[in-house]
Design a protein around this motif. Structure first.
Motif, PDB file in Angstrom:
ATOM      1  N   LYS A 208     -55.783 121.396  14.029  1.00  0.00           N
ATOM      2  CA  LYS A 208     -54.451 121.653  13.499  1.00  0.00           C
ATOM      3  C   LYS A 208     -53.605 120.404  13.706  1.00  0.00           C
ATOM      4  O   LYS A 208     -53.130 120.138  14.818  1.00  0.00           O
ATOM      5  N   PRO A 209     -53.394 119.571  12.667  1.00  0.00           N
ATOM      6  CA  PRO A 209     -52.558 118.375  12.827  1.00  0.00           C
ATOM      7  C   PRO A 209     -51.115 118.753  13.173  1.00  0.00           C
ATOM      8  O   PRO A 209     -50.533 119.652  12.570  1.00  0.00           O
ATOM      9  N   LEU A 210     -50.560 118.056  14.157  1.00  0.00           N
ATOM     10  CA  LEU A 210     -49.179 118.272  14.569  1.00  0.00           C
ATOM     11  C   LEU A 210     -48.293 117.110  14.146  1.00  0.00           C
ATOM     12  O   LEU A 210     -47.090 117.274  13.947  1.00  0.00           O
ATOM     13  N   SER A 211     -48.896 115.936  14.060  1.00  0.00           N
ATOM     14  CA  SER A 211     -48.248 114.719  13.573  1.00  0.00           C
ATOM     15  C   SER A 211     -49.392 113.794  13.173  1.00  0.00           C
ATOM     16  O   SER A 211     -50.561 114.129  13.383  1.00  0.00           O
ATOM     17  N   PRO A 212     -49.113 112.621  12.619  1.00  0.00           N
ATOM     18  CA  PRO A 212     -50.222 111.739  12.238  1.00  0.00           C
ATOM     19  C   PRO A 212     -51.174 111.419  13.391  1.00  0.00           C
ATOM     20  O   PRO A 212     -52.386 111.266  13.182  1.00  0.00           O
ATOM     21  N   THR A 213     -50.656 111.343  14.621  1.00  0.00           N
ATOM     22  CA  THR A 213     -51.504 110.966  15.748  1.00  0.00           C
ATOM     23  C   THR A 213     -51.616 112.050  16.825  1.00  0.00           C
ATOM     24  O   THR A 213     -52.148 111.796  17.915  1.00  0.00           O
ATOM     25  N   ASP A 214     -51.165 113.260  16.540  1.00  0.00           N
ATOM     26  CA  ASP A 214     -51.269 114.366  17.492  1.00  0.00           C
ATOM     27  C   ASP A 214     -51.892 115.567  16.802  1.00  0.00           C
ATOM     28  O   ASP A 214     -51.460 115.953  15.703  1.00  0.00           O
ATOM     29  N   VAL A 215     -52.888 116.158  17.452  1.00  0.00           N
ATOM     30  CA  VAL A 215     -53.537 117.342  16.879  1.00  0.00           C
ATOM     31  C   VAL A 215     -53.738 118.387  17.963  1.00  0.00           C
ATOM     32  O   VAL A 215     -53.794 118.081  19.158  1.00  0.00           O
ATOM     33  N   GLU A 216     -53.841 119.627  17.511  1.00  0.00           N
ATOM     34  CA  GLU A 216     -54.298 120.711  18.368  1.00  0.00           C
ATOM     35  C   GLU A 216     -55.749 120.967  18.000  1.00  0.00           C
ATOM     36  O   GLU A 216     -56.066 121.185  16.837  1.00  0.00           O
ATOM     37  N   LEU A 217     -56.630 120.901  18.987  1.00  0.00           N
ATOM     38  CA  LEU A 217     -58.064 121.037  18.750  1.00  0.00           C
ATOM     39  C   LEU A 217     -58.609 122.209  19.552  1.00  0.00           C
ATOM     40  O   LEU A 217     -58.368 122.313  20.756  1.00  0.00           O
ATOM     41  N   SER A 218     -59.349 123.091  18.878  1.00  0.00           N
ATOM     42  CA  SER A 218     -60.021 124.205  19.556  1.00  0.00           C
ATOM     43  C   SER A 218     -61.525 123.999  19.463  1.00  0.00           C
ATOM     44  O   SER A 218     -62.064 123.810  18.363  1.00  0.00           O
ATOM     45  N   ILE A 219     -62.201 124.014  20.618  1.00  0.00           N
ATOM     46  CA  ILE A 219     -63.657 123.899  20.650  1.00  0.00           C
ATOM     47  C   ILE A 219     -64.235 125.094  21.399  1.00  0.00           C
ATOM     48  O   ILE A 219     -63.517 125.789  22.128  1.00  0.00           O
ATOM     49  N   TYR A 220     -65.528 125.326  21.236  1.00  0.00           N
ATOM     50  CA  TYR A 220     -66.142 126.544  21.760  1.00  0.00           C
ATOM     51  C   TYR A 220     -67.309 126.250  22.696  1.00  0.00           C
ATOM     52  O   TYR A 220     -68.171 127.097  22.900  1.00  0.00           O
TER      53      TYR A 220
END
Length: 228
Positions: free
Chosen positions: A166-178
Motif C-alpha cells: 500500500k503506497p503511502l508516498s513515493p518513498t513510503d509504503v505499508e507492506l504486509s507479508i505472511y
C-alpha cells in the motif's frame, strides 16, 4: 517444554540454580530422578523438587514497542537486549516471537509459551505482519508487481509468498507479508533495486501496536486468543 524451563516457571529459582538442583538429582519426573535439564516434560507430568510437587505458573504474554539500537535477545551483546532496553523483568524466562533487526523498530511479542509463539511463526498460520517501510528511492509499479507476485530471493529455493503493498508516498509504503525469512523485507526491496532506510513493524495479525517506543504491556485475553 524443557525441564529446566518448567522448574524456572514453577519456582523462584533462576536458570543457573535450576540446572544445579537438576544435576544434583533433586528433581523427580513421574517418580524417576531426572538429571537432564533439556528433558522434555508436559503439564500432566508429576514433577517434584525434594518431594514437593511443582505446578507451572500461568504463561505470560507481552507487547513491546522495540526502539532502535537493541536486539531481540535475552542478554546484552553488541547491542542491549530488548528486555533490558524496556525494563521488562523476568526476561530470562521469556522469548521473542518473531525477531526484529537491531535497527528495526516496532511491535515485538514476548512470551514464555513456546506453543503459542510457534503458532505465530509457522507459515501455515498465514499470519500477516504489517510494516511501515521508508525507501531510498520512489517505489515503482514494477516493484509493486514483483512484491505482490512473490519473488525468489538470493540463497532461497522457494519464492516469497505474495505480499500486500500500500503506497503511502513515493518513498513510503505499508507492506504486509505472511512469513518471516531472514532480513526478508530488506532483501525483498533490495531485489527490486531499492534500499530500506527505515523499517517499523506496526501489526501482527489482529494485534496492533498501541504503546510508545520503549514501553511494554501485557496482552489482553482477546489478543492472546488470536494465536490459541
Amino acid at each position: 517444554m524443557r525441564l529446566d524451563k518448567f522448574i524456572c516457571k514453577s519456582t523462584s529459582l533462576d536458570l543457573v540454580e535450576t540446572r544445579l538442583v537438576i544435576s544434583q538429582g533433586q528433581i523427580q519426573v513421574n517418580q524417576q530422578i531426572a538429571t537432564d535439564a533439556a528433558m522434555q516434560v508436559h503439564e500432566n507430568n508429576h514433577i517434584e523438587l525434594l518431594g514437593k510437587r511443582l505446578f507451572a505458573r500461568p504463561s505470560q504474554y507481552f507487547m513491546i514497542h522495540k526502539p532502535a539500537g537493541c536486539i531481540c535477545s535475552n542478554k546484552d551483546e553488541a547491542y542491549p537486549s530488548v528486555f533490558n532496553a524496556v525494563g521488562l523483568q523476568q526476561s530470562e524466562q521469556l522469548h521473542v516471537a518473531g525477531r526484529l533487526d537491531a535497527d528495526t523498530t516496532g511491535l515485538v511479542l514476548a512470551t514464555d509459551d513456546g506453543r503459542w509463539s510457534f503458532s505465530i511463526t509457522r507459515p501455515e498460520q498465514h499470519c500477516p505482519k504489517v510494516y511501515r517501510v521508508s525507501l531510498a528511492k520512489p517505489i515503482s509499479e514494477k516493484a509493486i508487481e514483483q512484491l505482490e507476485r512473490g519473488m525468489l530471493l538470493q540463497g532461497e529455493s522457494k519464492a516469497t509468498l505474495p505480499a500486500v503493498v500500500k503506497p503511502l508516498s513515493p518513498t513510503d509504503v505499508e507492506l504486509s507479508i505472511y512469513e518471516g525469512k531472514f532480513h526478508q523485507v530488506k532483501r525483498m526491496f533490495a531485489a527490486t533495486g531499492n534500499r530500506v532506510k527505515a523499517l517499523h513493524r506496526q501489526q501482527i495479525a489482529d494485534i496492533v501496536l498501541d504503546i510508545a517506543p520503549g514501553e511494554w504491556r501485557a496482552l489482553s485475553q482477546h489478543e492472546i486468543n488470536c494465536f490459541s
